[in-house]
Design a protein around this motif. Sequence first.
Motif, PDB file in Angstrom:
ATOM      1  N   LEU A   9       0.874  -1.171   0.000  1.00 18.52           N
ATOM      2  CA  LEU A   9       0.000   0.000   0.000  1.00 18.52           C
ATOM      3  C   LEU A   9       0.909   1.218   0.000  1.00 18.52           C
ATOM      4  N   LEU A  10       0.577   2.202  -0.821  1.00 21.13           N
ATOM      5  CA  LEU A  10       1.510   3.299  -1.046  1.00 21.13           C
ATOM      6  C   LEU A  10       0.822   4.649  -0.917  1.00 21.13           C
ATOM      7  N   ALA A  11       1.574   5.629  -0.447  1.00 18.69           N
ATOM      8  CA  ALA A  11       1.070   6.993  -0.300  1.00 18.69           C
ATOM      9  C   ALA A  11       2.191   7.968  -0.631  1.00 18.69           C
ATOM     10  N   GLY A  12       1.806   9.210  -0.893  1.00 21.86           N
ATOM     11  CA  GLY A  12       2.805  10.216  -1.211  1.00 21.86           C
ATOM     12  C   GLY A  12       2.299  11.613  -0.934  1.00 21.86           C
ATOM     13  N   LYS A  13       3.226  12.534  -0.806  1.00 21.01           N
ATOM     14  CA  LYS A  13       2.915  13.946  -0.591  1.00 21.01           C
ATOM     15  C   LYS A  13       3.167  14.731  -1.870  1.00 21.01           C
ATOM     16  N   ALA A  14       2.427  15.801  -2.044  1.00 21.23           N
ATOM     17  CA  ALA A  14       2.588  16.638  -3.234  1.00 21.23           C
ATOM     18  C   ALA A  14       3.940  17.345  -3.212  1.00 21.23           C
ATOM     19  N   ARG A  15       4.561  17.395  -4.367  1.00 19.85           N
ATOM     20  CA  ARG A  15       5.810  18.140  -4.525  1.00 19.85           C
ATOM     21  C   ARG A  15       5.879  18.626  -5.966  1.00 19.85           C
ATOM     22  N   TYR A  16       6.807  19.546  -6.223  1.00 17.79           N
ATOM     23  CA  TYR A  16       6.849  20.163  -7.545  1.00 17.79           C
ATOM     24  C   TYR A  16       7.715  19.346  -8.500  1.00 17.79           C
ATOM     25  N   LEU A  17       7.204  19.184  -9.718  1.00 16.25           N
ATOM     26  CA  LEU A  17       7.942  18.522 -10.775  1.00 16.25           C
ATOM     27  C   LEU A  17       8.775  19.548 -11.535  1.00 16.25           C
ATOM     28  N   ALA A  18       9.557  19.047 -12.478  1.00 18.93           N
ATOM     29  CA  ALA A  18      10.470  19.928 -13.209  1.00 18.93           C
ATOM     30  C   ALA A  18       9.727  21.023 -13.962  1.00 18.93           C
ATOM     31  N   ARG A  19       8.523  20.747 -14.437  1.00 21.06           N
ATOM     32  CA  ARG A  19       7.761  21.745 -15.186  1.00 21.06           C
ATOM     33  C   ARG A  19       7.150  22.819 -14.286  1.00 21.06           C
ATOM     34  N   GLY A  20       7.261  22.628 -12.990  1.00 23.12           N
ATOM     35  CA  GLY A  20       6.711  23.597 -12.056  1.00 23.12           C
ATOM     36  C   GLY A  20       5.340  23.259 -11.531  1.00 23.12           C
ATOM     37  N   ALA A  21       4.738  22.170 -12.021  1.00 23.86           N
ATOM     38  CA  ALA A  21       3.425  21.740 -11.541  1.00 23.86           C
ATOM     39  C   ALA A  21       3.604  20.839 -10.329  1.00 23.86           C
ATOM     40  N   ALA A  22       2.669  20.943  -9.397  1.00 22.55           N
ATOM     41  CA  ALA A  22       2.710  20.087  -8.214  1.00 22.55           C
ATOM     42  C   ALA A  22       2.076  18.739  -8.529  1.00 22.55           C
ATOM     43  N   SER A  23       2.609  17.695  -7.902  1.00 20.57           N
ATOM     44  CA  SER A  23       2.077  16.351  -8.094  1.00 20.57           C
ATOM     45  C   SER A  23       2.458  15.488  -6.899  1.00 20.57           C
ATOM     46  N   ALA A  24       1.564  14.553  -6.564  1.00 16.63           N
ATOM     47  CA  ALA A  24       1.877  13.555  -5.537  1.00 16.63           C
ATOM     48  C   ALA A  24       2.017  12.185  -6.179  1.00 16.63           C
ATOM     49  N   GLU A  45      -1.803  12.193  -0.639  1.00 22.86           N
ATOM     50  CA  GLU A  45      -2.259  13.484  -1.159  1.00 22.86           C
ATOM     51  C   GLU A  45      -2.448  13.406  -2.666  1.00 22.86           C
ATOM     52  N   GLN A  46      -3.252  14.321  -3.178  1.00 19.54           N
ATOM     53  CA  GLN A  46      -3.370  14.586  -4.614  1.00 19.54           C
ATOM     54  C   GLN A  46      -3.228  16.092  -4.794  1.00 19.54           C
ATOM     55  N   ALA A  47      -2.415  16.476  -5.762  1.00 15.53           N
ATOM     56  CA  ALA A  47      -2.129  17.904  -5.922  1.00 15.53           C
ATOM     57  C   ALA A  47      -3.205  18.629  -6.720  1.00 15.53           C
ATOM     58  N   ASP A  48      -3.691  18.016  -7.791  1.00 21.92           N
ATOM     59  CA  ASP A  48      -4.655  18.664  -8.674  1.00 21.92           C
ATOM     60  C   ASP A  48      -5.984  17.948  -8.553  1.00 21.92           C
ATOM     61  N   LEU A  49      -6.838  18.445  -7.678  1.00 21.04           N
ATOM     62  CA  LEU A  49      -8.099  17.771  -7.386  1.00 21.04           C
ATOM     63  C   LEU A  49      -9.115  17.894  -8.514  1.00 21.04           C
ATOM     64  N   ARG A  50      -8.795  18.653  -9.550  1.00 20.83           N
ATOM     65  CA  ARG A  50      -9.693  18.699 -10.707  1.00 20.83           C
ATOM     66  C   ARG A  50      -9.685  17.370 -11.449  1.00 20.83           C
TER      67      ARG A  50
END
Length: 225
Positions: A9-24, A45-50
């Motif tokens: 089972l896996l989880a992660g926190k949002a952080r910024y990618l090279a393009r500048g967008a946040a992602s978990a 977490e999920q960074a872009d809830l849309r």
Amino acid sequence: MTEVPAFALLAGKARYLARGAASAIAKSPVPGPVKIGFLGLEGDEQADLRVHGGPDKALHHYPHDHYAFWREARAGEPLLAGLGAFGENIATLGLLEDSVCIGDRFRLGSALIEVSQGRQPCWKQGERLHWPALPALMVRERRSGWYYRVIEEGLAEPGDALALLDRPLPAWTVRRVFGLLIAGDHRTDPAALTDLAGMAMLFAGWRARAAELRALMANSTAEPD
């Protein structure tokens, strides 16, 4: 009854990618027991809830069976030697898109979860694996993974069985539905779009996509005035 262990089972926190967008999308194994709530694993977490997360996309399952294929296609990518490369919350061996159906209900620990849709690949998966072509390849190969909604909250831990309890829609595998709505297969099976548009167990966004594709096909085949 289908029953396989969820070996991670896996989880992660949002952080910024090279393009500048946040992602978990970067997920790591968590020890158990961990709570599975209506919005997913505790601590995830999920960074872009849309486009990610929410009740109908609370948990992402990506078959670990696919990793060998991707390692062969992308030799030397270190993330493919571990877990969580595709942003998955659940890792198993033995469940694939052609053996899991929309509406399938599984018991995982004490939680009850239900398959809601396939996972539509996005650029963030390619970004994480330094492979811009990956999302298109995932579509071509139908190696999508899928999402669950949580019907009953509960606790689970690595090694717990993922046990199939109910399969109300055996004709509608994740692979078939993904092919129809994402990979263009509706062109050879347009009648299926009517069924998908009215399928209550399918994520509302994909029902709307089915209706849109059905309307587009109807317009394209309509006789001119």
